[in-house]
Design an enzyme around this catalytic site. Sequence first.
Site, PDB file in Angstrom:
ATOM      1  N   SER A  36       0.866  -1.191   0.000  1.00 34.71           N
ATOM      2  CA  SER A  36       0.000   0.000   0.000  1.00 34.71           C
ATOM      3  C   SER A  36       0.902   1.241   0.000  1.00 34.71           C
ATOM      4  O   SER A  36       2.118   1.125   0.136  1.00 34.71           O
ATOM      5  CB  SER A  36      -0.909   0.010   1.236  1.00 34.71           C
ATOM      6  OG  SER A  36      -0.127  -0.001   2.421  1.00 34.71           O
ATOM      7  N   ASP A  58       6.224  -3.293  10.957  1.00 34.30           N
ATOM      8  CA  ASP A  58       5.919  -4.604  10.383  1.00 34.30           C
ATOM      9  C   ASP A  58       5.461  -5.547  11.504  1.00 34.30           C
ATOM     10  O   ASP A  58       5.894  -5.402  12.658  1.00 34.30           O
ATOM     11  CB  ASP A  58       7.206  -5.160   9.734  1.00 34.30           C
ATOM     12  CG  ASP A  58       6.957  -6.420   8.936  1.00 34.30           C
ATOM     13  OD1 ASP A  58       6.998  -6.349   7.688  1.00 34.30           O
ATOM     14  OD2 ASP A  58       6.686  -7.472   9.559  1.00 34.30           O
ATOM     15  N   LYS A  84      -1.587 -11.579   0.992  1.00 34.46           N
ATOM     16  CA  LYS A  84      -2.884 -12.133   0.561  1.00 34.46           C
ATOM     17  C   LYS A  84      -2.890 -12.619  -0.889  1.00 34.46           C
ATOM     18  O   LYS A  84      -3.951 -12.786  -1.496  1.00 34.46           O
ATOM     19  CB  LYS A  84      -3.974 -11.082   0.742  1.00 34.46           C
ATOM     20  CG  LYS A  84      -3.742  -9.787   0.015  1.00 34.46           C
ATOM     21  CD  LYS A  84      -5.021  -8.971  -0.011  1.00 34.46           C
ATOM     22  CE  LYS A  84      -5.278  -8.504  -1.403  1.00 34.46           C
ATOM     23  NZ  LYS A  84      -6.631  -8.082  -1.664  1.00 34.46           N
ATOM     24  N   ASN A  99       4.835 -14.595   8.146  1.00 31.25           N
ATOM     25  CA  ASN A  99       4.286 -13.241   8.205  1.00 31.25           C
ATOM     26  C   ASN A  99       2.870 -13.216   8.785  1.00 31.25           C
ATOM     27  O   ASN A  99       2.562 -12.447   9.695  1.00 31.25           O
ATOM     28  CB  ASN A  99       4.255 -12.626   6.802  1.00 31.25           C
ATOM     29  CG  ASN A  99       3.798 -11.173   6.824  1.00 31.25           C
ATOM     30  OD1 ASN A  99       4.583 -10.273   7.136  1.00 31.25           O
ATOM     31  ND2 ASN A  99       2.532 -10.938   6.536  1.00 31.25           N
ATOM     32  N   SER A 124     -11.382 -14.745   5.856  1.00 30.26           N
ATOM     33  CA  SER A 124     -11.740 -14.897   4.446  1.00 30.26           C
ATOM     34  C   SER A 124     -12.606 -16.130   4.236  1.00 30.26           C
ATOM     35  O   SER A 124     -12.438 -17.141   4.919  1.00 30.26           O
ATOM     36  CB  SER A 124     -10.458 -15.021   3.622  1.00 30.26           C
ATOM     37  OG  SER A 124     -10.742 -15.527   2.336  1.00 30.26           O
ATOM     38  N   TYR A 150      -2.173 -19.344   1.818  1.00 37.54           N
ATOM     39  CA  TYR A 150      -2.825 -18.088   2.254  1.00 37.54           C
ATOM     40  C   TYR A 150      -4.100 -18.424   3.035  1.00 37.54           C
ATOM     41  O   TYR A 150      -4.307 -17.956   4.147  1.00 37.54           O
ATOM     42  CB  TYR A 150      -3.163 -17.221   1.039  1.00 37.54           C
ATOM     43  CG  TYR A 150      -4.275 -16.229   1.304  1.00 37.54           C
ATOM     44  CD1 TYR A 150      -5.576 -16.505   0.893  1.00 37.54           C
ATOM     45  CD2 TYR A 150      -4.029 -15.051   1.994  1.00 37.54           C
ATOM     46  CE1 TYR A 150      -6.603 -15.620   1.162  1.00 37.54           C
ATOM     47  CE2 TYR A 150      -5.060 -14.159   2.273  1.00 37.54           C
ATOM     48  CZ  TYR A 150      -6.344 -14.451   1.848  1.00 37.54           C
ATOM     49  OH  TYR A 150      -7.367 -13.572   2.119  1.00 37.54           O
ATOM     50  N   LYS A 154      -5.233 -18.006   7.235  1.00 44.13           N
ATOM     51  CA  LYS A 154      -6.463 -17.404   7.762  1.00 44.13           C
ATOM     52  C   LYS A 154      -7.150 -18.386   8.712  1.00 44.13           C
ATOM     53  O   LYS A 154      -7.596 -18.035   9.800  1.00 44.13           O
ATOM     54  CB  LYS A 154      -7.404 -17.012   6.614  1.00 44.13           C
ATOM     55  CG  LYS A 154      -6.906 -15.874   5.747  1.00 44.13           C
ATOM     56  CD  LYS A 154      -6.805 -14.569   6.515  1.00 44.13           C
ATOM     57  CE  LYS A 154      -6.482 -13.400   5.616  1.00 44.13           C
ATOM     58  NZ  LYS A 154      -6.391 -12.126   6.352  1.00 44.13           N
ATOM     59  N   ASN A 200      -6.491 -10.785  -8.064  1.00 43.77           N
ATOM     60  CA  ASN A 200      -7.945 -10.752  -8.012  1.00 43.77           C
ATOM     61  C   ASN A 200      -8.552 -10.153  -9.285  1.00 43.77           C
ATOM     62  O   ASN A 200      -7.915  -9.346  -9.966  1.00 43.77           O
ATOM     63  CB  ASN A 200      -8.411  -9.950  -6.788  1.00 43.77           C
ATOM     64  CG  ASN A 200      -8.035 -10.632  -5.481  1.00 43.77           C
ATOM     65  OD1 ASN A 200      -7.539 -10.006  -4.575  1.00 43.77           O
ATOM     66  ND2 ASN A 200      -8.251 -11.932  -5.386  1.00 43.77           N
ATOM     67  N   LEU A 201      -9.797 -10.549  -9.532  1.00 41.38           N
ATOM     68  CA  LEU A 201     -10.467 -10.161 -10.777  1.00 41.38           C
ATOM     69  C   LEU A 201     -10.536  -8.657 -10.984  1.00 41.38           C
ATOM     70  O   LEU A 201     -10.129  -8.155 -12.047  1.00 41.38           O
ATOM     71  CB  LEU A 201     -11.881 -10.750 -10.802  1.00 41.38           C
ATOM     72  CG  LEU A 201     -12.710 -10.415 -12.057  1.00 41.38           C
ATOM     73  CD1 LEU A 201     -12.075 -11.017 -13.298  1.00 41.38           C
ATOM     74  CD2 LEU A 201     -14.152 -10.891 -11.890  1.00 41.38           C
ATOM     75  N   ARG A 291      -8.238 -21.947 -13.481  1.00 44.97           N
ATOM     76  CA  ARG A 291      -7.107 -21.726 -12.564  1.00 44.97           C
ATOM     77  C   ARG A 291      -7.172 -22.790 -11.479  1.00 44.97           C
ATOM     78  O   ARG A 291      -8.213 -22.966 -10.839  1.00 44.97           O
ATOM     79  CB  ARG A 291      -7.210 -20.313 -11.971  1.00 44.97           C
ATOM     80  CG  ARG A 291      -6.144 -19.949 -10.987  1.00 44.97           C
ATOM     81  CD  ARG A 291      -6.249 -18.464 -10.593  1.00 44.97           C
ATOM     82  NE  ARG A 291      -7.498 -18.210  -9.877  1.00 44.97           N
ATOM     83  CZ  ARG A 291      -7.798 -17.017  -9.352  1.00 44.97           C
ATOM     84  NH1 ARG A 291      -6.972 -15.983  -9.490  1.00 44.97           N
ATOM     85  NH2 ARG A 291      -8.940 -16.832  -8.705  1.00 44.97           N
TER      86      ARG A 291
HETATM   87  C1  WQD Z   1     -12.681 -14.322  -8.677  1.00 42.59           C
HETATM   88  C2  WQD Z   1     -13.201 -14.997  -9.946  1.00 42.59           C
HETATM   89  C3  WQD Z   1     -11.611 -16.471 -10.954  1.00 42.59           C
HETATM   90  C4  WQD Z   1      -8.781 -13.351 -12.136  1.00 42.59           C
HETATM   91  C5  WQD Z   1      -9.471 -14.864  -3.530  1.00 42.59           C
HETATM   92  C6  WQD Z   1      -9.141 -15.387  -2.177  1.00 42.59           C
HETATM   93  C7  WQD Z   1     -10.065 -14.789  -1.158  1.00 42.59           C
HETATM   94  C8  WQD Z   1      -9.949 -13.294  -1.194  1.00 42.59           C
HETATM   95  C9  WQD Z   1     -10.311 -12.804  -2.601  1.00 42.59           C
HETATM   96  C10 WQD Z   1      -8.059 -11.815  -0.784  1.00 42.59           C
HETATM   97  C11 WQD Z   1     -12.821 -16.471 -10.027  1.00 42.59           C
HETATM   98  C12 WQD Z   1     -11.933 -15.308 -11.875  1.00 42.59           C
HETATM   99  C13 WQD Z   1      -9.882 -13.998 -11.604  1.00 42.59           C
HETATM  100  C14 WQD Z   1      -8.564 -13.366 -13.541  1.00 42.59           C
HETATM  101  C15 WQD Z   1     -10.554 -14.671 -13.801  1.00 42.59           C
HETATM  102  N1  WQD Z   1      -8.643 -12.954  -0.745  1.00 42.59           N
HETATM  103  N2  WQD Z   1     -10.740 -14.648 -12.428  1.00 42.59           N
HETATM  104  N3  WQD Z   1      -9.464 -14.034 -14.314  1.00 42.59           N
HETATM  105  O1  WQD Z   1     -10.169 -16.547  -6.016  1.00 42.59           O
HETATM  106  O2  WQD Z   1     -12.585 -15.900  -5.461  1.00 42.59           O
HETATM  107  O3  WQD Z   1     -10.766 -15.270  -3.887  1.00 42.59           O
HETATM  108  O4  WQD Z   1      -9.413 -13.449  -3.536  1.00 42.59           O
HETATM  109  O5  WQD Z   1      -8.554 -10.726  -0.681  1.00 42.59           O
HETATM  110  O6  WQD Z   1      -9.680 -15.247   0.126  1.00 42.59           O
HETATM  111  O7  WQD Z   1      -9.341 -16.790  -2.180  1.00 42.59           O
HETATM  112  O8  WQD Z   1     -10.933 -14.138  -6.083  1.00 42.59           O
HETATM  113  O9  WQD Z   1     -10.686 -12.317  -7.708  1.00 42.59           O
HETATM  114  O10 WQD Z   1      -8.978 -14.204  -7.725  1.00 42.59           O
HETATM  115  O11 WQD Z   1     -11.292 -14.614  -8.566  1.00 42.59           O
HETATM  116  O12 WQD Z   1     -11.351 -15.272 -14.538  1.00 42.59           O
HETATM  117  O13 WQD Z   1      -7.577 -12.804 -14.088  1.00 42.59           O
HETATM  118  O14 WQD Z   1     -12.603 -14.371 -11.071  1.00 42.59           O
HETATM  119  O15 WQD Z   1     -11.500 -17.684 -11.688  1.00 42.59           O
HETATM  120  O16 WQD Z   1     -13.897 -17.165 -10.647  1.00 42.59           O
HETATM  121  P1  WQD Z   1     -11.133 -15.583  -5.432  1.00 42.59           P
HETATM  122  P2  WQD Z   1     -10.392 -13.766  -7.543  1.00 42.59           P
END
Ligand code: WQD
Length: 334
Positions: A36, A58, A84, A99, A124, A150, A154, A200-201, A291
Site C-alpha cells: 500500500s 511490520d 494475501k 508473516n 476470508s 494463504y 487465515k 484478483n479479478l 485456474r
Molecule cells: C474471482 C473470480 C476467478 C482473475 C481470492 C481469495 C479470497 C480473497 C479474494 C483476498 C474467479 C476469476 C480472476 C482473472 C478470472 N482474498 N478470475 N481471471 O479466487 O474468489 O478469492 O481473492 O482478498 O480469500 O481466495 O478471487 O478475484 O482471484 O477470482 O477469470 O484474471 O474471477 O477464476 O472465478 P477468489 P479472484
Amino acid sequence: MKILLTGGTGYIGSHTAVELIKLGHDVEIMDNLFNSKITVLDKIAEITGVKPKFYQVDLLDVNGMDKMFAEGGYDLVIHFAGLKAVGESVEKPLLYYKNNVGGTINLLECMKKHNVKKIIFSSSATVYGEQGVTEMTEDMQTGVGITNPYGETKFMIEEILKDVAKAEPDFEAVILRYFNPVGAHESGLLGEDPNDIPNNLMPIIMKVSLGEIPELSVYGDDYDTVDGTGMRDYIHVVDLARGHVAAMNKMNPGVSIYNLGTGRATSVLEMVAAFERASGEKLPYKIAPRRPGDLAKICANPTKAEKELGWKTELDIEDAMRDTIRYLKNVKKK
Ligand code: WQD
C-alpha cells in the site's frame, strides 16, 4: 474509542478508517507499506478532515509494535495486515506462515502485554475450502479442502483466536469472513491500488481498462454456472467497512464469527458486462484454462450478521463498478 488498524493503509483498512473517523473514533494506523502507499493517509485526511497517526511498523518488528502499543492506549485492534496473494502463497509458504501466522502471534502477545483485549480479525471465505455447497454459513466446517497456504493462514489464525479466548475469559474477538471485496470510495480518492501484481479479478480488470494488461483471461467457461464462468459474492468495500463498525458495536467475551457478503453470486462475464456498462467501453478478454484451486461458485449466507449485528449490504455491483470507474479516472488519471 481508540482503535489501531493494522494494515490500515490497505484497500479495506483505509475504507474502514474513513468510516470510523466519520463516527468520531480516534484511529491510528500501522502498516509496513509492502502492498500500500503512504499517500493513502492524505486521501483519508481529504475525505474526513483527519489524518490518522501512522506507524510504519511490520508485524515481525516486535520492538516497533511494543513501542507503538506503549504509546497507543488502544481499546481495540482491527487486524487487516497480512500477505494475501493466493498464488504467491503456494510458491512461498514459509513467507506466508511466518508473516501472517507468526506476525499475528506477535500482535496478540503485544496486545496481552499492553492489556488490549479486543480484536476484529480480517478473515476470508477461503477458510471454508471446497465443501460441495455454494452458500456458506458460519457453522460450516472450516479448514478442510483449503487449496493454498494463504487460506491456511487465515484458518490457523481463526483457531489461534479461539484458543486465546478459551484461555483468557475477558478476551473479545470477532472473526469477519470476507467474500470478494470490490469497488471504491464514492469520493474517487480511495480504491484498490495494490503495489504487487494483482491476482484478483477487479484489480486485473482495472489494469486491462488502463491498458497496463492487454486483455483479461477468463479462467474457464465450462463450470456448472449461469454462463460457465466462475461465480463469487462480490461485496462493495464500503459495505465491508461498515460491517466492521457494526461488529465493533456488538463485541462480547469469546469469539464471534460473521460472513460479510451480499448473499448473491455474480459470474466473471457478468462482472465484465457490468464494468463495460459503467465505463462505456468494451473490455478485451479471452477464455483461458481454469485456474487450479478455483471453485465454481461460492457466496455468503449473510443472515447471521443481519440478525446479530443489524448489518447487511446496501450497495451492489453497479455501485461498485461506478465507484471503481470514478477512482480510475480520478487517481489513475484515466
Ligand atoms: C474471482 C473470480 C476467478 C482473475 C481470492 C481469495 C479470497 C480473497 C479474494 C483476498 C474467479 C476469476 C480472476 C482473472 C478470472 N482474498 N478470475 N481471471 O479466487 O474468489 O478469492 O481473492 O482478498 O480469500 O481466495 O478471487 O478475484 O482471484 O477470482 O477469470 O484474471 O474471477 O477464476 O472465478 P477468489 P479472484
